[in-house]
Design a protein around this motif. Structure first.
Motif, short mmCIF file in Angstrom:
data_model
loop_
_atom_site.label_atom_id
_atom_site.label_comp_id
_atom_site.label_asym_id
_atom_site.label_seq_id
_atom_site.Cartn_x
_atom_site.Cartn_y
_atom_site.Cartn_z
N GLY A 166 -5.39 -1.75 -0.32
CA GLY A 166 -4.73 -3.05 -0.44
C GLY A 166 -5.41 -3.87 -1.52
N ASP A 167 -6.75 -3.91 -1.45
CA ASP A 167 -7.58 -4.61 -2.42
C ASP A 167 -9.01 -4.11 -2.23
N ALA A 214 4.86 -3.09 7.09
CA ALA A 214 5.23 -4.09 6.10
C ALA A 214 4.05 -4.54 5.23
N VAL A 215 2.80 -4.28 5.67
CA VAL A 215 1.65 -4.68 4.84
C VAL A 215 1.59 -3.87 3.55
N GLY A 230 7.44 -1.24 0.96
CA GLY A 230 8.19 -0.01 0.75
C GLY A 230 7.67 1.19 1.52
N PHE A 231 6.61 1.01 2.30
CA PHE A 231 6.02 2.13 3.04
C PHE A 231 6.61 2.22 4.44
N ARG A 232 6.75 3.45 4.90
CA ARG A 232 7.19 3.69 6.27
C ARG A 232 6.35 4.83 6.84
N SER A 233 5.67 4.57 7.96
CA SER A 233 4.84 5.59 8.59
C SER A 233 5.70 6.76 9.04
N PRO A 234 5.20 7.99 8.88
CA PRO A 234 5.94 9.14 9.38
C PRO A 234 6.01 9.10 10.91
N LEU A 235 7.01 9.74 11.44
CA LEU A 235 7.21 9.80 12.89
C LEU A 235 5.93 10.26 13.58
#
Length: 172
Positions: free
Chosen positions: A85-86, A135-136, A139-144
Motif C-alpha cells: 500500500g505504502d 476495497a483497500v 480493483g482487487f478481489r480476493s479469490p474464493l
C-alpha cells in the motif's frame, strides 16, 4: 560511533532481558538505529522477490503461532505474495481454512521473516495485523476461500545471516 541512549523505545522487556542475559546490551544500543518504522524501497523489493515468508501471531489465548505463508495459487493463476500500500502497509492473502489460526490473530501483533536462502539474507518485519476489505486495494478481489490481510509496519530490520543455511537448487 557509540549510541548512548537507552533501548526502551525499540526493544520490549523480554528482548532487553535477553540482551542482559547474553551480555549484548551495548551492541543492542548500537543496533537500535537500524530498526526503522517503515520499509525502504530495497526492503520491499527483497520481500517481493520471495515465494514465501514465515509469520508469527499471538493468538487470543496468548499462545504464539508460527507458520509458512506461501504465495496463493488458484485455478485462475498465482497471486503475488504481497501487495504494498505504502512504506508502512502491505497486504497478503490468507486461506480461510488453512490459515484459521492466523486469521484468529488478526487485530494483534505479528512478525514476519523473509529469507533468501541462496544469498543468506534475512529481513524481519513486525507490526499490527488486521483482516481488511478488498476495497483497500482498488480493483482487487480476493479469490474464493481467502481473506485479505494487512500489516501496518512498526519495525523493519535485517537479521544476522549467521544461522541461515545456504541452499542451492540441485544440478540436473
Amino acid at each position: 560511533m557509540r549510541i548512548v541512549n537507552g533501548t526502551e523505545a525499540v526493544f520490549h522487556a523480554g528482548e532487553r532481558e535477553a540482551h542482559r542475559r547474553f551480555g549484548v546490551e551495548e551492541l543492542a544500543r548500537e543496533m537500535q538505529g537500524t530498526i526503522a518504522p517503515q520499509l525502504s524501497a530495497g526492503q520491499a523489493r527483497f520481500m517481493d522477490a520471495q515465494a514465501f515468508c514465515f509469520i508469527t501471531v499471538r493468538e487470543p489465548s496468548g499462545a504464539l503461532w508460527s507458520q509458512v505463508l506461501p504465495r496463493v495459487e488458484t485455478p485462475q493463476g498465482t497471486y503475488p505474495l504481497l501487495a504494498f500500500g505504502d512504506a508502512r502497509t502491505f497486504h497478503f492473502l490468507a486461506d480461510t481454512e488453512r490459515d484459521a489460526r492466523l486469521l484468529a490473530g488478526a487485530g494483534g501483533a505479528a512478525g514476519l521473516v523473509f529469507v533468501d536462502f541462496a544469498r543468506g539474507a534475512r529481513l524481519r518485519v513486525n507490526g499490527d495485523l488486521d483482516v481488511v476489505d478488498d476495497a483497500v486495494l482498488p480493483g482487487f478481489r480476493s479469490p474464493l476461500g481467502h481473506r485479505l490481510m494487512q500489516l501496518r509496519v512498526a519495525q523493519a530490520y535485517a537479521n544476522c545471516p549467521a544461522r541461515i543455511v545456504r541452499m542451492a537448487l540441485p544440478k540436473e
